[in-house]
Design an enzyme around this catalytic site. Structure first.
Site, PDB file in Angstrom:
ATOM      1  N   SER A 129       0.925  -1.103  -0.011  1.00  0.00           N
ATOM      2  CA  SER A 129      -0.022  -0.036  -0.067  1.00  0.00           C
ATOM      3  C   SER A 129       0.826   1.079   0.132  1.00  0.00           C
ATOM      4  O   SER A 129       2.004   1.323   0.448  1.00  0.00           O
ATOM      5  CB  SER A 129      -0.935   0.118   1.091  1.00  0.00           C
ATOM      6  OG  SER A 129      -1.614   1.169   1.189  1.00  0.00           O
ATOM      7  N   LYS A 183      -4.667  -6.431   3.518  1.00  0.00           N
ATOM      8  CA  LYS A 183      -4.572  -5.525   2.657  1.00  0.00           C
ATOM      9  C   LYS A 183      -6.095  -5.072   2.065  1.00  0.00           C
ATOM     10  O   LYS A 183      -6.411  -3.884   1.885  1.00  0.00           O
ATOM     11  CB  LYS A 183      -3.650  -5.835   1.276  1.00  0.00           C
ATOM     12  CG  LYS A 183      -3.541  -4.695   0.170  1.00  0.00           C
ATOM     13  CD  LYS A 183      -3.235  -3.254   0.607  1.00  0.00           C
ATOM     14  CE  LYS A 183      -3.019  -2.270  -0.360  1.00  0.00           C
ATOM     15  NZ  LYS A 183      -3.990  -1.986  -1.228  1.00  0.00           N
ATOM     16  N   HIS A 186      -7.663  -3.142   4.821  1.00  0.00           N
ATOM     17  CA  HIS A 186      -6.887  -1.691   4.637  1.00  0.00           C
ATOM     18  C   HIS A 186      -7.832  -0.892   3.660  1.00  0.00           C
ATOM     19  O   HIS A 186      -8.140   0.157   3.827  1.00  0.00           O
ATOM     20  CB  HIS A 186      -5.331  -1.817   4.442  1.00  0.00           C
ATOM     21  CG  HIS A 186      -4.912  -0.633   3.831  1.00  0.00           C
ATOM     22  ND1 HIS A 186      -5.168  -0.201   2.576  1.00  0.00           N
ATOM     23  CD2 HIS A 186      -4.012   0.386   4.602  1.00  0.00           C
ATOM     24  CE1 HIS A 186      -4.474   1.043   2.440  1.00  0.00           C
ATOM     25  NE2 HIS A 186      -3.817   1.270   3.691  1.00  0.00           N
ATOM     26  N   GLU A 190     -10.086   2.498   3.930  1.00  0.00           N
ATOM     27  CA  GLU A 190      -9.795   3.522   3.023  1.00  0.00           C
ATOM     28  C   GLU A 190     -10.782   4.164   2.346  1.00  0.00           C
ATOM     29  O   GLU A 190     -11.265   5.111   2.483  1.00  0.00           O
ATOM     30  CB  GLU A 190      -8.655   2.851   2.039  1.00  0.00           C
ATOM     31  CG  GLU A 190      -8.423   3.784   0.951  1.00  0.00           C
ATOM     32  CD  GLU A 190      -7.504   3.329  -0.229  1.00  0.00           C
ATOM     33  OE1 GLU A 190      -6.351   2.496   0.178  1.00  0.00           O
ATOM     34  OE2 GLU A 190      -7.847   3.284  -1.390  1.00  0.00           O
TER      35      GLU A 190
HETATM   36  C1  6PG Z   1      -3.155   1.556  -1.512  1.00  0.00           C
HETATM   37  C2  6PG Z   1      -4.303   1.667  -2.420  1.00  0.00           C
HETATM   38  C3  6PG Z   1      -4.222   0.861  -3.747  1.00  0.00           C
HETATM   39  C4  6PG Z   1      -5.395   1.467  -4.793  1.00  0.00           C
HETATM   40  C5  6PG Z   1      -6.547   1.271  -4.714  1.00  0.00           C
HETATM   41  C6  6PG Z   1      -7.738   1.880  -5.047  1.00  0.00           C
HETATM   42  O1  6PG Z   1      -3.162   1.238  -0.510  1.00  0.00           O
HETATM   43  O2  6PG Z   1      -2.088   1.995  -2.154  1.00  0.00           O
HETATM   44  O3  6PG Z   1      -5.565   1.261  -1.898  1.00  0.00           O
HETATM   45  O4  6PG Z   1      -4.379  -0.180  -3.376  1.00  0.00           O
HETATM   46  O5  6PG Z   1      -5.305   2.930  -4.952  1.00  0.00           O
HETATM   47  O6  6PG Z   1      -6.641   0.006  -5.190  1.00  0.00           O
HETATM   48  O7  6PG Z   1      -8.721   1.192  -5.108  1.00  0.00           O
HETATM   49  P1  6PG Z   1      -9.897   1.870  -5.991  1.00  0.00           P
HETATM   50  O8  6PG Z   1      -9.542   2.171  -7.294  1.00  0.00           O
HETATM   51  O9  6PG Z   1     -11.148   0.712  -5.842  1.00  0.00           O
HETATM   52  O10 6PG Z   1     -10.300   3.056  -5.277  1.00  0.00           O
END
Ligand code: 6PG
Length: 478
Positions: A129, A183, A186, A190
């Protein structure tokens, strides 16, 4: 790290992670599905490229690598991972490791780990992430796999990870799918945090008529306090940005339809499958879905025309509401982790998870250190909202959340995540709920039975009219 190291997939995240690995002094074999992108990557890496060896196929990469090999896949989650594994298999030897660093569905990771282990290979599912910037300069890393396999890879992952007070934000979460599950959750948190922030932005913008830059400044101020976090920080930056083409606030030229790749939805699906309800996360996923129906919303505005009323809410109340919502979102995320850990026998260390999220990842925030401490201390029923520090936070901030939700609802401003968070907190603040009635209803129509509160007797029934079964048994019964 004694294995030779390779990375396949030089997209945005893959390139950034490869440069990070090279910068930390590791030699790296690199490849990409579109092979023509490999030489420019090595070229653009400048002096770091001296440690990179480019290949035009997975087969060529595997052949050039001395066993034991460790090959990191940075390809799109889903079939692309299986395709890469299939292509690699004929060229690997027992003891080689494949590391999937994409946002994989943990069920796929469990399946792949079992299939590859049966062939004498090692598979690790590793959540990374932090977006492009994180991948390049220090992501948070959530690994899943066997401890001995992690021990081989840890020197690389710990070297490239973000650090918090000198400690790398990289850890083995548990076996097989544990890393990818952590993840996924997470990302669910988010989604909830982003939605909560967007709702508070909406109240300030549409309920108080504040300009984006003014709201951005307020988020910047909140970022100095208990809400300190990456997402609040970038919210301030996004709201302060101006569109160079029109001179308008940037946010005003962005179409209000949110994309989603699936991890938020997976969090909700897995929560439900585990008998949980991550309602704030679910509200966030649902809100993104509704946002996609722009045309319907525009027609709805003509037909239903809910008027948004001005809101009298203080900045302190909005700050408190956001804090309470965020605490609930984290709490719901950790509830899912706990349930999954019990179901899959992962032995997840929740404190370690929080520590791994303290830097590098998208949900990093000032709360995570306290969450780790809470998990190491007294925590009734393993519930974050009942840990003394967070219970105190909630007692202080829930009145704000309540006032904000009440005002928003009366004013016609949708706040699905804030209200979901409030309902969760209210539910867990009351020992006696209303499912006694639901049990009565279930017994009435289906003789499902209930437990008596006074005696504890199970399989009890209410004094309902005789059922069909009784009538069949005794046709004279009424
Ligand atoms: C991270 C983000 C990354 C990505 C997401 C966005 O932890 O770096 O979460 O994994 O930006 O997959 O997800 P969406 O496109 O579903 O918003």
């Amino acid at each position: 790290m004694t294995a030779s190291l390779g990375l396949y997939g030089l997209g945005v995240m893959g390139s950034a992670l490869a440069l990070n690995i090279l910068e930390k002094g590791f030699a790296l074999h690199v490849g990409n599905r579109t092979a023509s992108k490999v030489p420019p990557f090595v070229q653009a890496a400048g002096p770091l490229g001296a440690r990179a060896t480019g290949h035009d196929s997975l087969a060529a990469m595997a052949a050039a690598m001395a066993p034991p090999r460790a090959i990191i896949l940075m390809v799109d989650a889903g079939p692309a991972v299986d395709t890469a594994i299939e292509a690699l298999l004929p060229h690997l030897s027992p003891g080689d490791t494949i590391v999937d660093c994409g946002n994989a569905d943990f069920h796929d990771t469990r399946r792949r780990a079992a299939a590859l282990e049966a062939q004498g290979l090692i598979f690790m599912g590793v959540g990374v992430s932090g977006g492009e910037e994180g991948a390049r300069h220090g992501p948070a890393i959530m690994a899943g796999g066997r401890p001995e396999s992690w021990a081989h890879l840890a020197p690389v992952f710990e070297a490239i990870a973000a650090t918090y007070e000198g400690q790398p934000c990289a850890a083995l979460m548990g076996p097989d799918g544990a890393g990818h599950f952590v993840k996924t959750v997470h990302n669910g948190i988010e989604y909830a945090d982003m939605q909560l922030i967007a709702e508070v932005y909406g109240l300030l913008r549409h309920g108080q008529g504040k300009a984006p830059a003014e709201i951005g400044a307020l988020f910047g101020q909140w970022d100095q306090g208990r809400l300190k976090s990456y997402l609040v920080e970038i919210t301030a930056a996004v709201l302060s940005a101006v569109d160079p083409a029109t001179g308008l606030p940037l946010v005003d030229v962005i179409l209000d339809q949110a994309g989603q790749k699936g991890t938020g939805r997976w969090t909700v699906v897995e929560a439900l499958a585990l008998g949980q309800s991550a309602s704030a996360i679910e509200a966030a996923v649902g809100a993104r879905g509704w946002s996609a129906e722009k045309a319907t919303r525009e027609v709805g505005e003509q037909i239903l025309g809910t008027e948004r009323k001005p809101l009298e809410l203080s900045e302190t109340e909005l700050e408190g509401a956001l804090l309470a919502g965020r605490i609930v979102a984290y709490a719901q995320g950790f509830r899912i982790l706990q349930a999954a850990s019990e179901t899959y026998g992962w032995g997840l260390d929740q404190a370690r998870v929080s520590e791994t999220w303290r830097a590098g990842c998208i949900i990093r925030s000032a709360l995570l250190g306290d969450i780790a401490a809470a998990f190491r201390g007294e925590m009734p029923h393993g519930q974050l909202i009942l840990a003394p520090a967070f219970a105190a936070d909630l007692r202080a901030s829930l009145p704000s959340l309540r006032r904000v939700v009440a005002a928003a609802v009366l004013g016609g401003h949708p706040v699905p995540a804030l209200s979901a968070a409030l309902a969760f907190a209210d539910t867990f603040s009351q020992g006696r709920g209303t499912t006694d009635l639901i049990q009565g209803q279930r017994d009435y129509f289906g003789r499902h039975g209930f437990v008596r509160l006074d005696t504890g007797a199970v399989h009890q029934h209410g004094p309902w009219a005789v059922t069909i079964v009784d009538k069949v048994a005794d046709p004279k019964a009424q």
